[in-house]
Design an enzyme around this catalytic site. Sequence first.
Site, short mmCIF file in Angstrom:
data_model
loop_
_atom_site.label_atom_id
_atom_site.label_comp_id
_atom_site.label_asym_id
_atom_site.label_seq_id
_atom_site.Cartn_x
_atom_site.Cartn_y
_atom_site.Cartn_z
N ASP A 513 58.75 30.87 -5.20
CA ASP A 513 57.72 31.85 -4.90
C ASP A 513 56.34 31.42 -5.37
O ASP A 513 55.90 31.28 -6.46
CB ASP A 513 58.13 33.18 -5.89
CG ASP A 513 57.20 34.43 -5.53
OD1 ASP A 513 57.69 35.41 -6.08
OD2 ASP A 513 56.35 34.29 -4.68
N CYS A 1190 19.99 29.40 76.58
CA CYS A 1190 20.57 28.52 75.43
C CYS A 1190 19.82 27.90 74.80
O CYS A 1190 19.99 27.07 73.75
CB CYS A 1190 21.56 27.60 76.17
SG CYS A 1190 23.11 28.32 76.66
#
EC number: 3.4.23.16
Length: 1435
Positions: A513, A1190
């Site tokens: 622990d 064109c």
Amino acid sequence: MGARASVLSGGKLDAWEKIRLRPGGKKKYRLKHLVWASRELERFALNPGLLETPEGCLQIIEQIQPAIKTGTEELKSLFNLVAVLYCVHRKIDVKDTKEALDKIEEIQNKSQQKTQQAAADKEKDNKVSQNYPIVQNAQGQMVHQAISPRTLNAWVKVVEEKAFSPEVIPMFSALSEGATPQDLNAMLNTVGGHQAAMQMLKDTINEEAAEWDRVHPVHAGPIPPGQMREPRGSDIAGTTSTLQEQIAWMTGNPAIPVGDIYKRWIILGLNKIVRMYSPVSILDIKQGPKEPFRDYVDRFFKTLRAEQATQDVKNWMTETLLVQNANPDCKTILRALGQGASIEEMMTACQGVGGPSHKARVLAEAMSQVTNTNTAIMMQKGNFKGQRKFVKCFNCGKEGHIARNCRAPRKKGCWKCGREGHQMKDCTERQAKFFRENLAFQQREARKFSPEQARTNSPTSRELRVRRGDDPLSEAGAAEGQGTSLSFPQITLWQRPLVTVKIEGQLREALLDTGADDTVLEEINLPGKWKPKMIGGIGGFIKVRQYEQVAIEICGKKAIGTVLVGPTPVNIIGRNILTQIGCTLNFPISPIETVPVKLKPGMDGPKVKQWPLTEEKIKALTEICTEMEKEGKISRIGPENPYSTPIFAIKKKDSTKWRKLVDFRELNKRTQDFWEVQLGIPHPAGLKKKKSVSVLDVGDAYFSVPLDKEFRKYTAFTIPSINNETPGIRYQYNVLPQGWKGSPAIFQSSMTKILAPFREQNPEMVIYQYMDDLYVGSDLEIGQHRAKIEELRAHLLKWGFTTPDKKHQKEPPFLWMGYELHPDKWTVQTVKLPEKDSWTVNDIQKLVGKLNWASQIYPNIKVKQLCKLLRGAKALTDIIPLTKEAELELAENREILREPIHGVYYDPSKDLIAEIRKQGQGQWTYQIYQEPFKNLKTGKYAKMRTAHTNDIKQLTEAVQKISTESIVIWGKIPKFRLPIQKETWETWWTEYWQATWIPEWEFVNTPHLVKLWYQLETEPIAGAETYYIDGAANRETKLGKAGYVTDRGKQKVVSLTETTNQKTELQAIYLALQDSGLEVNIVTDSQYALGIIQAQPDKSESELVNQIIEELIKKEKVYLSWVPAHKGIGGNEQVDKLVSSGVRKVLFLDGIDKAQEEHERYHNNWRAVASDFNLPPIVAKEIVASCDKCQLKGEAMHGQVDCSPGIWQLDCTHLEGQVILVAVHVASGYIEAEVIPAETGKETAYFLLKLASRWPVKVIHTDNGSNFTSAAVKAACWWADIQQEFGIPYNPQSQGVVESMNKELKKIIGQVRDQAEHLKTAVQMAVFIHNFKRKGGIGGYSAGERIIDIIATDIQTKELQKQISNIQKFRVYYRDSRDPIWKGPAKLLWKGEGAVVIQDNSEIKVVPRREAKIIRDYGKQMAGDDCVASRQDED
């Protein structure tokens, strides 16, 4: 090598070594060139022994010469070498390669007539054919000898290894020498698996066979007895003729060489295939960000030589594309050099320039002062409160960090018990017993990692580890510890960490622990005295007995400490014992997902030998690699790895330490290509103003990312030993190496994935990521912001990326990416221009780099005169005297940089404004701001895209550059303020034939206003004299004439020398302008001259055009018109005859009238006119240009779009108040369009379903219009399984294809509108014309032909892939005639009628069908004694 080098000896070798490789060059031929040539000949299946005689050299030349045009540079070098060798053998005196080639050409021309005569005599004598496949038997008959499996095997190998590269053609020519059509078909059948290539070859053969039949018609009537029929095209191809007929034709008198004819057809087809499989276009040659300019130029010219274009077009490509496709750093210098710079000048100017390294040098110099100051301050602020306690990592053994920050790999296996072969969730062990040997304790060595270990194997959980602590043990403990083999338990926290401990010899199970201060045990009898104590816990207070000096043993480690005994629910080992045994709580690094990497198809890893190194470099590299091995960055490997990359070492700048460098150039060539994740660096002008800012730097960025395991072997390198005392130490990389091409892209990709979760959880944080630099901004308070920064650092640390404190900037000013950031403003880091008495080329390069960097915030900076100094072939160290103009420019720049200038941050709520100013001499500056006098960014523009230009064209180009820059930085286009009046703009804009889109703008009255210096009239000037002009030149003699004839009887002709057709046309205009009044009409038949003058240039690089501009400015009115040449137009025909006399031949063409008639109906483009009526392109262009409908605008400029067969772009356009919905097939340019009643989702969805019912639609790309985002369109897409993608708002380029087609469609509608009553009719007529009457682009097809071709090819490719995957399911057992034992299994590559092609290991073989057994592969099975290959089912 001795055999190969014996080609020449004695005096011949001396003569060989005197010949230069290039005229005037220094390098000469050496013995090594002969060795190389021998090896190359073996590759081409030619006998290297042929080099030893002049006759052999001639044979090699005859074999190689046909393939020179399509061959590689190596093939051309081989041809040149053999030509020189022939001259040496024949003792022909040559000084260099060029002379040798001229001699060979001369010899071939002289012997051509003799050869033809000898061949004719041979046919007359009817001698026996010596062709290899046809031989004479004992009875004197001509019989066929089948092509050998060895030849077929060699051919299959060639195709598989070379993949239809140019070398395939000479190999095929050599292997098929003298073959019959049947033999040639056998060769083609063995590579029949390449279906796409074979289909192209079949088409070529069919075309040539049809052409043969057309040229050789069948004679009427029966064939006379004893005479053979003449072969048809299909007979030559071997499909309708027998082998006996082929032999008879080839050996007859006169002979018809059907084999050679068929071979020639196949070579034509192979040329087409080579062009398809090696589609390197000059447009694709672009300089990489780190590529040296010299390497880029080599690639550019290598590809240019292979381009099918005239020399004029190639010259244009060199002048335009070479600069256009250079990287940004080189491009800046090249454009400043101007149009007239030679290649040598360009290469000198760009030495050492380009890529991040160049930027880094510029930035490093700019930052040098700042860095030195900051370093001194940091040293003064150091806190020396006491000597720091060093920690030691138990994972790798190094001092200075703990295990949770360790970058070394973790051990593989179960995280609970340590064994490999299972995961922790499947572990059967009750408690952790994961012991590691050779702990990294004090006085112990660090544990060694196995080579295959990497961070990718590390556990992802928290884990508890026990190690020896720093606290001293008692004498007994220490003594006992010294005799014990220390081990290292690792316990994961998936379960409670329960272990068995020994307390004073008694065994107990206890919980480790780390949160408990004390060790507390349940009832246990311990010796010695104790004292009572009260301790607090979660459940309240408990009474315990406290024992001192208790001996405890945990997992083999001993400690002595205080133990409490009392009524605890579980035995607890607290921190008082855990710290003694060195237990720590660890946070292991999460695994970074590796990116799979492969080599390029058909390539193997690098095998470059390590060059010799000095002793000090070997020692330095050994130390560096030892450290890297400890850290897990590299691993040792054995001799089984065949790959090698050379390494070397250099000393770090201003340091005695060494730095390891690996030469990954060869590996980089062989590694797959990567997509650059980030296309540029972020700019501070695009940053939004933030309350809090931090700047982080990721330490050891590349070494934190693992390299793909399968690819690691290719990074192998060797550290040699001195005098080869021992074998070299071999290593390979486990992480991304520095200098490898994939490292930047993989690192950026990995970093982006890692930052993604943090960005999602913290949307208020703005993170700019560029490589290892991070800019983090937010509107949080400083405390909250810094807490978030720590969260980010922890997040990065979890993945193994450290962010060192010394590079963590918390307070302004922040140094980021070469910029200096303040809370409310930014600037570039301090730029100091050096003061020098003399300047070298390198100094001026650095100076230009600094000025370019500073120009993004300092307005009005110029570099044109400084860049002019770099012209010419100069070395980097050459001293350059500054011109007066350059000194003035430098002085002005110093004055500009004297006062620091700052930029502000972007405010999304305000509009962007861009203001452009003209500086003169073709230079422009611009400022982008939101509030006056608060610039976000500044810049300059000085491009001259064409040789003849004017200020308005340059202004347009600058606007487009700034628009693109703004979209990148801010995602929107600014409003422009331009120094040109609306009237001037409109006058030019309506006449300019190639108009492009520019955004909204307004006039600003600043100095240097842009204006038109002259204006051309749109209608003929009544009462003015009309000049018909023309010019002509002879290409060979370069002599020419220019002149004019007027409608009032005047005429003039001048003779010119060293001129061209284009120059004479311009000279004629100049003569007319000189001799005419203030008003004049000029008529020309030159499209070239018309195009230059109609663009209304006010400056040009051509002196002649500048003279024409001066004359135009003097005129009050000028009308310039064009008429087609050679059409019988009065004045034009007269002047044509006047200037053509003795200069050029006039070619009159049939079919012009029909072409003009079709053009007036369909208005097809010039490519379709040229294709349909077999006219030269210049005539077709003249027909289109003479059409008044064109001639409004030029054709759209085509870009490059990466597209797949299923992608369409959709858009709505408006005309005559009606809505036209247009769909364009991106790959082909095919259009579907309709007039729809309303721009709604319902109508759009219906149109989309009609489109999907006609064509395969996989993806549609639309804008964000309401009709396209509607539910109806989404439903239609879902039903038809179509993916919908959206364009970028405010960016017209994202819908570029359909936007372009909208303009094209409207143009065609305008041409045919008077032929239709309703708009919807005109729309369909225009769609028909576009799809089927206009040719060009890929393949020279119309759009309708192209879409069908693309879809058909896609289907064929998918079917081919299916067949390949099916055929790979089979295995082959085979035997040959010499060895009756069955071999195998081998991989089936191709199955023919009489033979199969197989791959056994790496060897490809052709096996007769009767000697092979084909068996389906059912995977790995256990075979018994009775399971024999011959008993299995055959295919």
